[in-house]
Design an enzyme around this catalytic site. Structure first.
Site, PDB file in Angstrom:
ATOM      1  N   LEU A   1      -7.122  -4.976   6.948  1.00  0.00           N
ATOM      2  CA  LEU A   1      -6.651  -5.694   6.457  1.00  0.00           C
ATOM      3  C   LEU A   1      -7.180  -6.252   4.545  1.00  0.00           C
ATOM      4  O   LEU A   1      -6.772  -7.014   3.465  1.00  0.00           O
ATOM      5  CB  LEU A   1      -7.251  -7.132   7.357  1.00  0.00           C
ATOM      6  CG  LEU A   1      -6.629  -7.868   8.310  1.00  0.00           C
ATOM      7  CD1 LEU A   1      -6.777  -8.561   9.236  1.00  0.00           C
ATOM      8  CD2 LEU A   1      -4.959  -7.566   8.139  1.00  0.00           C
ATOM      9  N   SER A   2      -7.818  -5.329   4.860  1.00  0.00           N
ATOM     10  CA  SER A   2      -8.795  -5.073   3.384  1.00  0.00           C
ATOM     11  C   SER A   2      -9.245  -5.857   2.685  1.00  0.00           C
ATOM     12  O   SER A   2      -8.767  -6.394   1.473  1.00  0.00           O
ATOM     13  CB  SER A   2      -7.350  -4.265   2.591  1.00  0.00           C
ATOM     14  OG  SER A   2      -7.146  -2.937   2.669  1.00  0.00           O
TER      15      SER A   2
ATOM     16  N   HIS B   1       3.287   3.642  -8.852  1.00  0.00           N
ATOM     17  CA  HIS B   1       3.042   2.397  -9.075  1.00  0.00           C
ATOM     18  C   HIS B   1       4.401   1.999  -9.919  1.00  0.00           C
ATOM     19  O   HIS B   1       4.768   1.226 -10.066  1.00  0.00           O
ATOM     20  CB  HIS B   1       1.039   1.694  -9.902  1.00  0.00           C
ATOM     21  CG  HIS B   1       0.761   2.860  -9.251  1.00  0.00           C
ATOM     22  ND1 HIS B   1       0.073   1.683  -7.726  1.00  0.00           N
ATOM     23  CD2 HIS B   1      -0.490   3.090  -9.819  1.00  0.00           C
ATOM     24  CE1 HIS B   1      -1.571   2.089  -7.626  1.00  0.00           C
ATOM     25  NE2 HIS B   1      -1.523   3.003  -8.287  1.00  0.00           N
TER      26      HIS B   1
ATOM     27  N   LEU C   1      11.136 -20.673  -5.549  1.00  0.00           N
ATOM     28  CA  LEU C   1      10.155 -19.486  -4.452  1.00  0.00           C
ATOM     29  C   LEU C   1       8.851 -19.073  -5.720  1.00  0.00           C
ATOM     30  O   LEU C   1       9.026 -19.273  -7.072  1.00  0.00           O
ATOM     31  CB  LEU C   1      10.570 -18.274  -4.556  1.00  0.00           C
ATOM     32  CG  LEU C   1      10.184 -17.432  -4.405  1.00  0.00           C
ATOM     33  CD1 LEU C   1       9.401 -16.779  -2.967  1.00  0.00           C
ATOM     34  CD2 LEU C   1      10.886 -15.604  -4.864  1.00  0.00           C
TER      35      LEU C   1
ATOM     36  N   ASP D   1       1.237  -1.759   0.188  1.00  0.00           N
ATOM     37  CA  ASP D   1      -0.083  -0.072  -0.142  1.00  0.00           C
ATOM     38  C   ASP D   1       1.338   1.470   0.045  1.00  0.00           C
ATOM     39  O   ASP D   1       2.388   1.316   0.295  1.00  0.00           O
ATOM     40  CB  ASP D   1      -1.264  -0.556   1.630  1.00  0.00           C
ATOM     41  CG  ASP D   1      -1.768   0.670   0.499  1.00  0.00           C
ATOM     42  OD1 ASP D   1      -2.071   1.282  -0.028  1.00  0.00           O
ATOM     43  OD2 ASP D   1      -2.429   1.258   2.481  1.00  0.00           O
ATOM     44  N   GLY D   2       0.821   2.289  -1.048  1.00  0.00           N
ATOM     45  CA  GLY D   2       0.984   3.843  -0.715  1.00  0.00           C
ATOM     46  C   GLY D   2       1.447   4.022  -2.027  1.00  0.00           C
ATOM     47  O   GLY D   2       2.456   5.141  -1.369  1.00  0.00           O
ATOM     48  N   ASN D   3       1.210   3.067  -2.980  1.00  0.00           N
ATOM     49  CA  ASN D   3       1.755   3.624  -4.315  1.00  0.00           C
ATOM     50  C   ASN D   3       1.486   5.581  -4.346  1.00  0.00           C
ATOM     51  O   ASN D   3       2.152   6.251  -5.508  1.00  0.00           O
ATOM     52  CB  ASN D   3       1.775   2.411  -5.794  1.00  0.00           C
ATOM     53  CG  ASN D   3       2.457   1.680  -5.093  1.00  0.00           C
ATOM     54  OD1 ASN D   3       2.966   1.261  -4.316  1.00  0.00           O
ATOM     55  ND2 ASN D   3       2.404   0.502  -6.003  1.00  0.00           N
TER      56      ASN D   3
ATOM     57  N   ARG E   1      -0.061   7.893  -2.737  1.00  0.00           N
ATOM     58  CA  ARG E   1       0.303   9.048  -2.815  1.00  0.00           C
ATOM     59  C   ARG E   1       2.038   8.836  -2.621  1.00  0.00           C
ATOM     60  O   ARG E   1       1.959  10.067  -2.692  1.00  0.00           O
ATOM     61  CB  ARG E   1      -0.123   8.512  -0.806  1.00  0.00           C
ATOM     62  CG  ARG E   1      -1.545   8.364  -0.148  1.00  0.00           C
ATOM     63  CD  ARG E   1      -1.477   8.076   1.545  1.00  0.00           C
ATOM     64  NE  ARG E   1      -1.101   7.032   0.976  1.00  0.00           N
ATOM     65  CZ  ARG E   1      -1.401   5.533   2.283  1.00  0.00           C
ATOM     66  NH1 ARG E   1      -0.901   6.572   3.109  1.00  0.00           N
ATOM     67  NH2 ARG E   1      -1.249   4.870   1.832  1.00  0.00           N
TER      68      ARG E   1
ATOM     69  N   ARG F   1       2.228  -5.560   5.609  1.00  0.00           N
ATOM     70  CA  ARG F   1       1.188  -3.919   5.168  1.00  0.00           C
ATOM     71  C   ARG F   1       2.071  -2.884   5.189  1.00  0.00           C
ATOM     72  O   ARG F   1       2.102  -2.424   6.312  1.00  0.00           O
ATOM     73  CB  ARG F   1      -0.782  -3.702   5.657  1.00  0.00           C
ATOM     74  CG  ARG F   1      -0.886  -2.472   4.935  1.00  0.00           C
ATOM     75  CD  ARG F   1      -2.354  -2.447   5.717  1.00  0.00           C
ATOM     76  NE  ARG F   1      -3.043  -1.411   3.984  1.00  0.00           N
ATOM     77  CZ  ARG F   1      -4.095  -1.638   3.703  1.00  0.00           C
ATOM     78  NH1 ARG F   1      -4.568  -2.795   3.779  1.00  0.00           N
ATOM     79  NH2 ARG F   1      -4.677  -0.314   2.704  1.00  0.00           N
TER      80      ARG F   1
ATOM     81  N   THR G   1     -10.801  -7.187  -5.495  1.00  0.00           N
ATOM     82  CA  THR G   1     -11.739  -6.655  -6.052  1.00  0.00           C
ATOM     83  C   THR G   1     -11.946  -5.600  -6.765  1.00  0.00           C
ATOM     84  O   THR G   1     -13.352  -4.934  -7.111  1.00  0.00           O
ATOM     85  CB  THR G   1     -12.711  -8.046  -6.077  1.00  0.00           C
ATOM     86  OG1 THR G   1     -12.837  -7.611  -3.908  1.00  0.00           O
ATOM     87  CG2 THR G   1     -12.828  -8.871  -6.378  1.00  0.00           C
ATOM     88  N   GLU G   2     -11.991  -5.134  -4.811  1.00  0.00           N
ATOM     89  CA  GLU G   2     -12.803  -3.229  -4.750  1.00  0.00           C
ATOM     90  C   GLU G   2     -11.961  -2.507  -5.652  1.00  0.00           C
ATOM     91  O   GLU G   2     -11.618  -1.106  -5.790  1.00  0.00           O
ATOM     92  CB  GLU G   2     -11.893  -3.423  -3.195  1.00  0.00           C
ATOM     93  CG  GLU G   2     -13.087  -4.316  -2.331  1.00  0.00           C
ATOM     94  CD  GLU G   2     -12.870  -4.920  -1.810  1.00  0.00           C
ATOM     95  OE1 GLU G   2     -11.702  -6.024  -2.395  1.00  0.00           O
ATOM     96  OE2 GLU G   2     -13.671  -6.111  -1.406  1.00  0.00           O
TER      97      GLU G   2
END
Ligand code: FPP
Length: 224
Positions: free
Chosen positions: A179-180, A29, A122, A12-14, A16, A172, A58-59
């Site tokens: 937790l989104s 991004h 991996l 998260d945070g791209n 901003r 996160r 999905t959101e």
């Protein structure tokens, strides 16, 4: 010391970061993708077997079309440019989520999964059009259809993460503690780490610090 097999990340945070530094969410991004590459290297270095990245929820379809298109453009160029490197580094790619995208993206995703399917150093699980509630509902519907009992084992076997052990660590970034709708079933006993850093600023050192902290935790799993 705790064994570590699987790390999951909400990157998260791209947006901003991009707005703050370049007045452009898209730039955030593309910088975020560079962090993805650093963390893949860090995962190999730390002998992690599974790395699960929340790349599109999905959101996220509620975002402006131009941002969605840009995210898929990044995904497309990542897969096209990096697939040989993934293959060479013995990395397996798996998509978690409903493959409901434009045909050319679906084909590219399937091809990338196929080319890397026998790799074993991996496994990168890319959560795309992923939502945890949707995943659980779809598992229960499949159990009903097959007239199977609703048991923990049966539900786990019908999630996208079948054959994948639950993560020991969830990270996160982005300075928010939620937790989104990510891996809600799979993180029942996962250790959760929140980083204040925005994803493009997160680096291998931050990753290693979290791993070190995790290794020292006394994990009880309900016992004492
Ligand atoms: C969340 O930041 C990030 C995303 C929704 C996309 C994650 C995508 C990448 C890291 C790049 C592409 C990755 C691959 C593997 C191709 P946000 O936009 O919600 O940030 P904000 O909270 O600051 O708005």
């Amino acid at each position: 010391m705790n064994p570590l097999n699987h790390v999951a990340i909400i990157m998260d945070g791209n947006g901003r970061w991009g707005l703050k530094n370049y007045n452009s969410r898209k730039r955030g991004h593309s910088e975020g993708l560079k962090t993805v590459e650093k963390i893949i290297k860090g995962s190999i270095k730390n002998k992690i077997n599974y790395l699960t990245l929340f790349a599109f929820s999905t959101e996220n379809w509620k975002r402006p079309k131009s941002e969605i298109n840009y995210l898929f453009h990044l995904l497309e160029s990542f897969l096209k440019n990096k697939i040989d490197e993934l293959k060479k580094n013995n990395i397996k790619l798996k998509i978690l989520g409903e493959k409901k995208f434009p045909k050319k993206i679906i084909n590219l995703l399937k091809k990338s999964e196929f080319i890397t399917k026998n790799n074993s150093q991996l496994q990168i699980n890319l959560a795309l059009n992923y939502g945890s509630k949707q995943e659980i509902i779809s598992a229960i519907k499949k159990l009903n259809k097959k007239k199977l009992n609703i048991t923990e084992e049966n539900i786990s076997n019908f999630l996208y993460t079948k054959y994948i052990p639950d993560p020991e660590i969830l990270i996160r970034t982005g300075n928010t503690k939620r937790l989104s709708n990510f891996l809600l079933w799979q993180i029942s006993y996962t250790e959760i780490f929140f980083s204040k850093k925005l994803w493009p600023d997160f680096n291998e050192k931050d990753f290693e610090k979290i791993i070190k902290q995790f290794k020292k935790i006394k994990r009880n799993f309900g016992k004492i």
